[in-house]
Design a protein around this motif. Structure first.
Motif, short mmCIF file in Angstrom:
data_model
loop_
_atom_site.label_atom_id
_atom_site.label_comp_id
_atom_site.label_asym_id
_atom_site.label_seq_id
_atom_site.Cartn_x
_atom_site.Cartn_y
_atom_site.Cartn_z
N LEU A 181 0.86 -1.18 0.00
CA LEU A 181 0.00 0.00 0.00
C LEU A 181 0.89 1.22 0.00
N SER A 182 0.56 2.20 -0.83
CA SER A 182 1.37 3.41 -0.88
C SER A 182 0.52 4.56 -1.42
N THR A 183 1.02 5.76 -1.24
CA THR A 183 0.34 6.93 -1.80
C THR A 183 0.84 7.24 -3.20
N SER A 184 1.72 6.41 -3.73
CA SER A 184 2.22 6.57 -5.09
C SER A 184 1.63 5.48 -5.98
N ASN A 185 1.30 5.84 -7.22
CA ASN A 185 0.86 4.85 -8.19
C ASN A 185 1.83 4.74 -9.37
N ARG A 186 3.03 5.24 -9.18
CA ARG A 186 4.06 5.21 -10.23
C ARG A 186 4.71 3.82 -10.29
N LEU A 187 4.44 3.09 -11.34
CA LEU A 187 5.02 1.75 -11.48
C LEU A 187 6.54 1.80 -11.52
N GLN A 188 7.09 2.90 -12.06
CA GLN A 188 8.55 3.01 -12.15
C GLN A 188 9.20 3.05 -10.76
N TYR A 189 8.42 3.46 -9.77
CA TYR A 189 8.90 3.44 -8.38
C TYR A 189 8.49 2.14 -7.67
N LEU A 190 7.27 1.70 -7.91
CA LEU A 190 6.72 0.57 -7.17
C LEU A 190 7.34 -0.76 -7.56
N VAL A 191 7.43 -1.04 -8.87
CA VAL A 191 7.89 -2.36 -9.31
C VAL A 191 9.32 -2.66 -8.86
N PRO A 192 10.29 -1.74 -9.02
CA PRO A 192 11.64 -2.06 -8.54
C PRO A 192 11.68 -2.40 -7.05
N ASN A 193 10.88 -1.68 -6.24
CA ASN A 193 10.86 -1.98 -4.81
C ASN A 193 10.21 -3.33 -4.53
N LEU A 194 9.16 -3.65 -5.27
CA LEU A 194 8.51 -4.94 -5.09
C LEU A 194 9.42 -6.09 -5.52
N VAL A 195 10.16 -5.89 -6.60
CA VAL A 195 11.12 -6.91 -7.04
C VAL A 195 12.20 -7.11 -5.97
N GLU A 196 12.69 -6.01 -5.42
CA GLU A 196 13.70 -6.11 -4.36
C GLU A 196 13.14 -6.86 -3.16
N ALA A 197 11.89 -6.57 -2.80
CA ALA A 197 11.26 -7.28 -1.68
C ALA A 197 11.12 -8.77 -1.98
N MET A 198 10.72 -9.09 -3.20
CA MET A 198 10.53 -10.49 -3.58
C MET A 198 11.83 -11.29 -3.42
N PHE A 199 12.94 -10.69 -3.76
CA PHE A 199 14.21 -11.42 -3.74
C PHE A 199 15.00 -11.22 -2.45
N THR A 200 14.41 -10.57 -1.46
CA THR A 200 15.06 -10.46 -0.17
C THR A 200 14.96 -11.80 0.56
N ASP A 201 16.11 -12.39 0.91
CA ASP A 201 16.16 -13.72 1.55
C ASP A 201 15.46 -14.77 0.70
N PHE A 202 15.62 -14.66 -0.60
CA PHE A 202 15.00 -15.59 -1.54
C PHE A 202 15.57 -17.00 -1.38
N PRO A 203 14.78 -18.07 -1.48
CA PRO A 203 13.34 -18.09 -1.76
C PRO A 203 12.46 -17.98 -0.51
N GLY A 204 13.05 -17.80 0.67
CA GLY A 204 12.27 -17.67 1.89
C GLY A 204 11.74 -19.01 2.38
N ASN A 205 10.90 -18.96 3.40
CA ASN A 205 10.26 -20.17 3.94
C ASN A 205 8.92 -20.37 3.25
N SER A 206 8.73 -21.54 2.68
CA SER A 206 7.52 -21.82 1.92
C SER A 206 6.27 -21.66 2.78
N GLY A 207 5.29 -20.89 2.26
CA GLY A 207 4.04 -20.68 2.96
C GLY A 207 4.06 -19.53 3.96
N GLU A 208 5.17 -18.85 4.09
CA GLU A 208 5.28 -17.77 5.06
C GLU A 208 5.10 -16.41 4.38
N THR A 209 4.40 -15.51 5.03
CA THR A 209 4.25 -14.14 4.57
C THR A 209 5.07 -13.24 5.46
N VAL A 210 5.95 -12.45 4.87
CA VAL A 210 6.83 -11.57 5.63
C VAL A 210 6.65 -10.14 5.13
#
Length: 225
Positions: A181-210
């Motif tokens: 959730l954010s106050t920005s709708n700029r994909l150029q800002y959102l997608v890079p951050n989401l990709v970084e979040a996805m690959f943080t401690d990749f692949p993570g623990n299966s079934g866990e939401t962090v």
């Protein structure tokens, strides 16, 4: 510089909720990959290509080799992204009065007493007591502290989906979602951050939401003379 620093301090960090599921994702050695659009409408687009490059960089960082074509890859990485149209939220904030609550006004069933001071004509200062407030908001018009502040803003939900399949068999090896959730709708800002979040401690623990925190969006502050 001072204005820019204050703006940066006032902006909260980007926080994403990441859910990941894994089924025997192979080690990088000897594996190659290709990133493709999970939504056919995005395939071949320049914007998708830009975000696909970010996913490719993360996969290479993990040790996987990038294949020349999807047909030559042993792993197929399906990627999708988007942001909704947003919804309006209203936030009420009060001043820094320890008795103030945005839900009840000034707290306390029987109110409270605050001292007041008056100067007489001969210069003497007299201390009196004034009664303020009940539980249901009496005191909103108190000139001593002022009233609550109401702000309206738009909140957007953004997200990415990523799936990894074994090319030869179509077997699903990994599924992941990152949403924010954010106050920005700029994909150029959102997608890079989401990709970084996805690959943080990749692949993570299966079934866990962090919840992953990323640096906030950098905004330019213009000086008006």
């Amino acid at each position: 510089m001072i204005l820019a620093g204050l703006a940066a301090c006032a902006t909260p960090a980007f926080k994403a909720d990441v859910s990941r599921f894994e089924s025997q994702l192979p080690a990088p050695q000897g594996e190659s990959f290709a990133v493709v659009a999970d939504d056919p409408a995005l395939a071949g687009g320049l914007e998708f290509s830009q975000y696909a490059d970010m996913v490719e960089e993360q996969m290479v960082r993990l040790g996987y080799a990038e294949a020349a074509t999807p047909e030559e890859a042993t792993l197929l990485v399906r990627f999708d992204y988007g942001v909704d149209n947003g919804r309006e939220r209203v936030r009420t904030t009060g001043f820094h009065d320890p008795f103030y609550s945005p839900w009840y006004g000034y707290r306390g069933y029987s109110g409270f007493v605050r001292p007041r001071y008056y100067r007489t004509r001969d210069g003497r200062i007299i201390r009196t007591r004034s009664y303020y407030g009940g539980r249901w908001g009496y005191g909103f018009n108190d000139p001593w502290f002022g009233g609550p502040e109401v702000r309206s803003y738009t909140v957007y939900t953004s997200g990415i989906d990523m799936k990894i399949d074994r090319t030869a068999t179509g077997e699903r090896l990994f599924e992941g979602k990152a949403q924010a959730l954010s106050t920005s709708n700029r994909l150029q800002y959102l997608v890079p951050n989401l990709v970084e979040a996805m690959f943080t401690d990749f692949p993570g623990n299966s079934g866990e939401t962090v919840r992953i925190s990323i640096k906030p969006e950098e905004k330019t502050v213009r000086r008006i003379d």
